[in-house]
Every structure is written in C-alpha cells, then in structure tokens.
Design a protein around this motif. Sequence first.
Motif, PDB file in Angstrom:
ATOM      1  N   TYR A 149       0.845  -1.184   0.000  1.00  0.00           N
ATOM      2  CA  TYR A 149       0.000   0.000   0.000  1.00  0.00           C
ATOM      3  C   TYR A 149       0.887   1.243   0.000  1.00  0.00           C
ATOM      4  N   VAL A 150       0.287   2.370  -0.391  1.00  0.00           N
ATOM      5  CA  VAL A 150       1.021   3.629  -0.505  1.00  0.00           C
ATOM      6  C   VAL A 150       0.299   4.671   0.338  1.00  0.00           C
ATOM      7  N   ASP A 151       1.017   5.263   1.284  1.00  0.00           N
ATOM      8  CA  ASP A 151       0.453   6.298   2.158  1.00  0.00           C
ATOM      9  C   ASP A 151       0.794   7.676   1.629  1.00  0.00           C
ATOM     10  N   LEU A 152      -0.121   8.595   1.793  1.00  0.00           N
ATOM     11  CA  LEU A 152       0.091  10.003   1.472  1.00  0.00           C
ATOM     12  C   LEU A 152      -0.181  10.766   2.758  1.00  0.00           C
ATOM     13  N   SER A 153       0.776  11.559   3.211  1.00  0.00           N
ATOM     14  CA  SER A 153       0.574  12.324   4.443  1.00  0.00           C
ATOM     15  C   SER A 153       1.123  13.733   4.283  1.00  0.00           C
ATOM     16  N   SER A 154       0.588  14.630   5.112  1.00  0.00           N
ATOM     17  CA  SER A 154       1.009  16.022   5.051  1.00  0.00           C
ATOM     18  C   SER A 154       0.661  16.688   6.374  1.00  0.00           C
ATOM     19  N   GLY A 155       1.672  17.128   7.108  1.00  0.00           N
ATOM     20  CA  GLY A 155       1.451  17.826   8.372  1.00  0.00           C
ATOM     21  C   GLY A 155       1.073  19.288   8.127  1.00  0.00           C
ATOM     22  N   PRO A 156       0.846  20.038   9.197  1.00  0.00           N
ATOM     23  CA  PRO A 156       0.388  21.425   9.035  1.00  0.00           C
ATOM     24  C   PRO A 156       1.363  22.315   8.257  1.00  0.00           C
ATOM     25  N   TYR A 157       2.660  22.228   8.551  1.00  0.00           N
ATOM     26  CA  TYR A 157       3.630  23.047   7.821  1.00  0.00           C
ATOM     27  C   TYR A 157       3.716  22.607   6.359  1.00  0.00           C
ATOM     28  N   MET A 158       3.677  21.297   6.145  1.00  0.00           N
ATOM     29  CA  MET A 158       3.747  20.772   4.775  1.00  0.00           C
ATOM     30  C   MET A 158       2.518  21.203   3.970  1.00  0.00           C
ATOM     31  N   ARG A 159       1.338  21.107   4.578  1.00  0.00           N
ATOM     32  CA  ARG A 159       0.113  21.520   3.872  1.00  0.00           C
ATOM     33  C   ARG A 159       0.165  23.002   3.516  1.00  0.00           C
ATOM     34  N   ARG A 160       0.645  23.811   4.434  1.00  0.00           N
ATOM     35  CA  ARG A 160       0.731  25.255   4.183  1.00  0.00           C
ATOM     36  C   ARG A 160       1.646  25.549   3.001  1.00  0.00           C
ATOM     37  N   SER A 171      12.654  -2.751   2.724  1.00  0.00           N
ATOM     38  CA  SER A 171      12.466  -2.397   1.321  1.00  0.00           C
ATOM     39  C   SER A 171      11.375  -1.355   1.121  1.00  0.00           C
ATOM     40  N   SER A 172      10.866  -0.786   2.205  1.00  0.00           N
ATOM     41  CA  SER A 172       9.895   0.297   2.115  1.00  0.00           C
ATOM     42  C   SER A 172      10.653   1.601   1.909  1.00  0.00           C
ATOM     43  N   GLY A 173       9.958   2.628   1.411  1.00  0.00           N
ATOM     44  CA  GLY A 173      10.637   3.890   1.165  1.00  0.00           C
ATOM     45  C   GLY A 173       9.702   5.077   1.316  1.00  0.00           C
ATOM     46  N   THR A 174      10.291   6.241   1.570  1.00  0.00           N
ATOM     47  CA  THR A 174       9.539   7.479   1.751  1.00  0.00           C
ATOM     48  C   THR A 174      10.134   8.557   0.867  1.00  0.00           C
ATOM     49  N   ILE A 175       9.253   9.315   0.208  1.00  0.00           N
ATOM     50  CA  ILE A 175       9.661  10.487  -0.566  1.00  0.00           C
ATOM     51  C   ILE A 175       9.003  11.689   0.090  1.00  0.00           C
ATOM     52  N   CYS A 176       9.805  12.537   0.707  1.00  0.00           N
ATOM     53  CA  CYS A 176       9.301  13.748   1.357  1.00  0.00           C
ATOM     54  C   CYS A 176       9.343  14.912   0.378  1.00  0.00           C
ATOM     55  N   GLY A 177       8.485  15.894   0.607  1.00  0.00           N
ATOM     56  CA  GLY A 177       8.587  17.160  -0.108  1.00  0.00           C
ATOM     57  C   GLY A 177       8.111  17.161  -1.538  1.00  0.00           C
ATOM     58  N   LEU A 178       7.100  16.368  -1.856  1.00  0.00           N
ATOM     59  CA  LEU A 178       6.525  16.412  -3.195  1.00  0.00           C
ATOM     60  C   LEU A 178       5.388  17.426  -3.216  1.00  0.00           C
ATOM     61  N   PRO A 179       5.225  18.173  -4.308  1.00  0.00           N
ATOM     62  CA  PRO A 179       4.027  19.001  -4.416  1.00  0.00           C
ATOM     63  C   PRO A 179       2.798  18.104  -4.254  1.00  0.00           C
ATOM     64  N   ALA A 180       1.757  18.590  -3.577  1.00  0.00           N
ATOM     65  CA  ALA A 180       0.606  17.756  -3.218  1.00  0.00           C
ATOM     66  C   ALA A 180      -0.038  17.085  -4.427  1.00  0.00           C
ATOM     67  N   ASP A 181      -0.161  17.805  -5.548  1.00  0.00           N
ATOM     68  CA  ASP A 181      -0.789  17.194  -6.730  1.00  0.00           C
ATOM     69  C   ASP A 181       0.091  16.100  -7.333  1.00  0.00           C
TER      70      ASP A 181
END
Length: 160
Positions: free
Chosen positions: A104-115, A130-140
């Motif tokens: 499964y793939v999670d999408l998350s965004s905290g208050p500073y990230m959403r702003r 073997s799991s991975g995270t990509i931080c800092g993507l534009p929301a769309d």
Amino acid sequence: MLPLHGDGGADWRPVSPALARVRRVSTSAVLLPVALALGVAAALLWPWLAVGSALVVVIWAWLMWLIGVQVRAMSWAELPEELAIRRGRMWRRLVTVPYGRIQYVDLSSGPYMRRAGLAEITVNTASPASSGTICGLPADVAEELRVRLAARGEAQRAGL
C-alpha cells in the motif's frame, strides 16, 4: 545496479526546494525558544547559561545550512520495474522498491507541509527494509504518484 551519484540513465526528479523552508521553520520553532529561554535564564539566574544559549544558536545556524544540503540531495525515479529513492551527500542511501512488492502507498502532510502545498509518500512493503519514503513532493504530484504506484503494484502483483 543503480548508481548513488550520476543519473545512470534514470529520470531522477528532485523533491521540492520548499521542503527546506518547511524543515527550517520546524527546526526554528524548537531551537529558537530554547535559546531565548536560556538567554533569559542567564540574565536572571546564572550568567553561565549564556554559553548554553550561544551553543543552541550555533547548532541552529549549522542545521539551517545542513537542511538545505540534505534537501538538495533527495531525488526519486520511476524505473520500469521499481521505484528508486536516493538521498544523502556523505552517507548516501539508495532504496529501490519493486512494484510487485508494494502492499500500500500512504500520502501524508502535516500542518507546515500543507501550508507549503507539499506532501509525503510512503511506499510500504512486507519488509520494512524495502519500504521507502519520498518527502517534499508538491501535493498534486504526490497524489498522482500514489495512484500510479498503487496501480503498478496491483498490476505487478497480479502477474505473480
């Protein structure tokens, strides 16, 4: 084998530079009040606490520089058989997640990230290694990537 540096023929995409601003704001929200509290305590209680305040300010300044370096070192690529996530300058890390292992793939965004209009994608597999995270993507972009990765994971798993 994918290289940790260079492009290796892959279409490496950097994360948004706005991630550095978000991380700097978060770091400042923690460290600057501590420095201020130590400075006030030094003025009112014990002058040697000013050393602690100065040390916190030096650490804050170093982190402001380091965050920019870290964010510029983050990138990701969608390869034919796997998602590759690369980060780090001194201690480089490359995580590849085969599409067929995606659960499964999670999408998350905290208050500073959403702003800032950013989100984070976490690709989960049966093995945490073997799991991975990509931080800092534009929301769309993050939402499109989440849908694409989930579909690829389902398609590749169905072929097993």
